[in-house]
Every structure is written in structure tokens, then in C-alpha cells.
Design a protein around this motif. Structure first.
Motif, PDB file in Angstrom:
ATOM      1  N   TYR A 124       0.831  -1.223   0.000  1.00 43.42           N
ATOM      2  CA  TYR A 124       0.000   0.000   0.000  1.00 43.42           C
ATOM      3  C   TYR A 124       0.860   1.266   0.000  1.00 43.42           C
ATOM      4  O   TYR A 124       0.433   2.308  -0.505  1.00 43.42           O
ATOM      5  CB  TYR A 124      -0.955  -0.024   1.192  1.00 43.42           C
ATOM      6  N   THR A 143       1.523   1.440  -3.823  1.00 41.78           N
ATOM      7  CA  THR A 143       0.373   1.642  -4.715  1.00 41.78           C
ATOM      8  C   THR A 143      -0.513   2.824  -4.310  1.00 41.78           C
ATOM      9  O   THR A 143      -1.064   3.509  -5.165  1.00 41.78           O
ATOM     10  CB  THR A 143      -0.491   0.367  -4.760  1.00 41.78           C
ATOM     11  N   SER A 144      -0.680   3.051  -2.995  1.00 40.02           N
ATOM     12  CA  SER A 144      -1.573   4.134  -2.547  1.00 40.02           C
ATOM     13  C   SER A 144      -0.831   5.442  -2.291  1.00 40.02           C
ATOM     14  O   SER A 144      -1.323   6.522  -2.619  1.00 40.02           O
ATOM     15  CB  SER A 144      -2.308   3.719  -1.263  1.00 40.02           C
TER      16      SER A 144
END
Length: 292
Positions: free
Chosen positions: A50, A53-54
Motif C-alpha cells: 500500500y 500503490t496508494s
């Protein structure tokens, strides 16, 4: 075994060694087998996922974020779950560790789902050296693991907290009488071990390109085998045990063109049985007398 499999085995063994270090440090300081450690490795992989990706972080900042968050998780785990049981029978702490492992798995499934997630991979380069293929992802795993192990060695041998860790592992009561804050030392040990496990999770996620909530179960058990093989409680032993286990697995996978590759997991546990029969203290372990 050919040189190619040796490279593959060392790469895999580096990850086992990183996880095994957490097992061996925690055991060395409070005589606890922390079976939730494999799930910390899994959570580290998800946090790294995360973070990339985030949050859009590059690989190494994501690795540091995963290690930091898991270090805090390790402290929380010790303070909330293990500290109240410090004077309880060992089986109580052991069952708590198993319960925490299941809790982490199921909480991850509840919030993130059970489906595997595709971990963003770095561009892979392959070099051919004397007929041996060496991938950049393998170099990344080995290089990162070596840097972290050197850093750990420095912390344990050269810093004030490292000296406190060694004192508490030798004699907790005497360390307390000498003015060492035992609670903080134990929490710091959990933080270090959890950070190393998180690094292993992120490196494996990047290597295989896939993570899922059950990914910590088997590597966690194998890392425990590696810690026992090297001599649980011994930091150099955990490194050696992890490397031996990785090379053994790669060697089995290479026999007769991969015909026996399905037995690679069985080999790890066969090694555990053999070492418990032949030398229960492990390669670098020492016999310790305990009063009953």
C-alpha cells in the motif's frame, strides 16, 4: 548442486535469515517462541504494497515505512499481549502467540480480502556470469539482507541498547539490579525483530510479485526451523541456519531437473527432526542448565 542453485538458495536463505533473527532475538531475551512472527512478515508485505500503490512511494522508502510500522506493531504486540503473561507458564504465552497469528490473518482477510494482490515489481535485469544467471531481484534481496544484518550486528554489539539486550538475555534480574530498563529493552527487541520480518515480506513480495494473507504461515515455520538449526537464541546462528535452509531447498528443487521440487517443504522439517535428534542446541547453540 550447481552454482546457479547455490545463488538461488542464498537469495531464498537471506529471507529466512531475516525472519529467523526475530525468532531468535525474542527467544534469547524472554524465552518465547513468537509464532505470530510469520504474520508480521505478511503484514510488512501488505504495508509495503500500500505504501507503493496508494502513497506512490518508491521501493526503498516503502520498505522503510513497512519496517517502521511493523516495529511499532511489534512493540504494541509485546506490551498488550505478552507483557501481562511474562510471569505466567510458558504455555500461556505460546498459546497467545498462536492466537495472535490467527488474529492477524483473519483481520487482514476481513479488511483487505483473501484474494492475492499483485505486488509492483522493479525492472528485472539478468546478468550471465560464467554460465550462471543472476537476476537483479536476487541481488536486491541479498544486498538488503546483508546491510540489515550488518546494521543489526552494530546495534547489538556497539550500542547501549544492544548491551542492554545482551545483559537481559544473560540474566534479566541481574540486569534490572544494574539499572537496565528491562521493559524497554524487551520492547526494543520486538521492534527490531518485527522490522526485519517486515523487510523480508517486502523483499519477497517484490521478488514473486504476489502477496496474500496466508503468505506468512509457511515461511514463518521455516524461519523457526532455521533459528533452531542455527541454535535458537544465537544471532549468527539464525543467519547461518537461514542460509543452510535456503540452499538445501534450492538443492532439492534442482535434483533430476526439479522432479523432487514438491518435497522442498518437507526437507525443511526433516532438517528440524534431524537437528533435534543429533544436536538439539543447534549449530551454534550451547547447553544451558535450568533450575526446575
Amino acid at each position: 548442486m550447481d552454482f546457479q542453485q547455490l545463488i538461488n538458495g542464498i537469495s531464498l536463505g537471506s529471507v529466512y535469515a531475516l525472519i529467523a533473527l526475530g525468532y531468535t532475538m525474542v527467544y534469547g531475551i524472554i524465552r518465547l517462541i513468537n509464532f505470530a512472527h510469520g504474520e508480521v512478515y505478511m503484514l510488512g508485505a501488505f504495508i509495503g504494497f500500500y505504501a507503493i500503490t496508494s502513497l506512490g512511494l518508491p521501493f526503498f522508502p516503502a520498505l522503510i515505512v513497512a519496517m517502521t510500522v511493523c516495529a511499532l506493531l511489534g512493540v504494541l504486540m509485546e506490551r498488550l499481549a505478552y507483557k501481562p503473561l511474562r510471569n505466567a507458564p510458558r504455555v500461556a504465552a505460546l498459546m497467545t502467540a498462536v492466537g495472535l497469528s490467527l488474529l492477524f490473518q483473519n483481520v487482514t482477510i476481513y479488511f483487505l480480502g483473501a484474494k492475492p494482490k499483485s505486488f509492483p515489481r522493479l525492472t528485472v535485469h539478468t546478468w550471465n556470469v560464467a554460465g550462471v544467471s543472476i537476476r537483479s531481484s536476487q541481488v536486491l534481496i541479498l544486498g538488503t539482507a546483508v546491510v540489515l544484518m550488518i546494521l543489526l550486528h552494530f546495534i547489538v554489539q556497539k550500542t547501549k541498547m544492544g548491551k542492554a539486550m545482551r545483559a537481559v538475555s544473560f540474566d534479566r534480574d541481574a540486569a534490572m539490579l544494574m539499572g537496565i530498563n528491562v521493559d524497554n529493552t524487551i520492547s526494543f527487541t520486538f521492534a527490531l525483530g518485527s522490522a526485519l520480518a517486515a523487510a523480508g515480506g517486502v523483499l519477497v513480495g517484490q521478488y514473486y510479485g504476489m502477496i496474500q494473507p496466508f503468505m506468512g504461515m509457511l515461511p514463518g515455520l521455516k524461519a523457526f526451523v532455521a533459528a533452531v538449526l542455527g541454535g535458537i537464541g544465537s544471532i549468527p546462528g539464525a543467519m547461518i541456519g537461514g542460509m543452510i535452509l535456503g540452499v538445501a531447498e534450492a538443492g532439492v528443487s534442482a535434483i533430476r531437473g526439479g522432479y523432487f521440487s514438491t518435497y522442498r517443504d518437507a526437507v525443511s522439517f526433516a532438517i528440524l527432526i534431524v537437528i533435534l535428534i543429533v544436536k538439539p542446541t543447534g549449530i551454534l547453540g550451547k547447553n544451558v542448565r535450568e533450575k526446575v
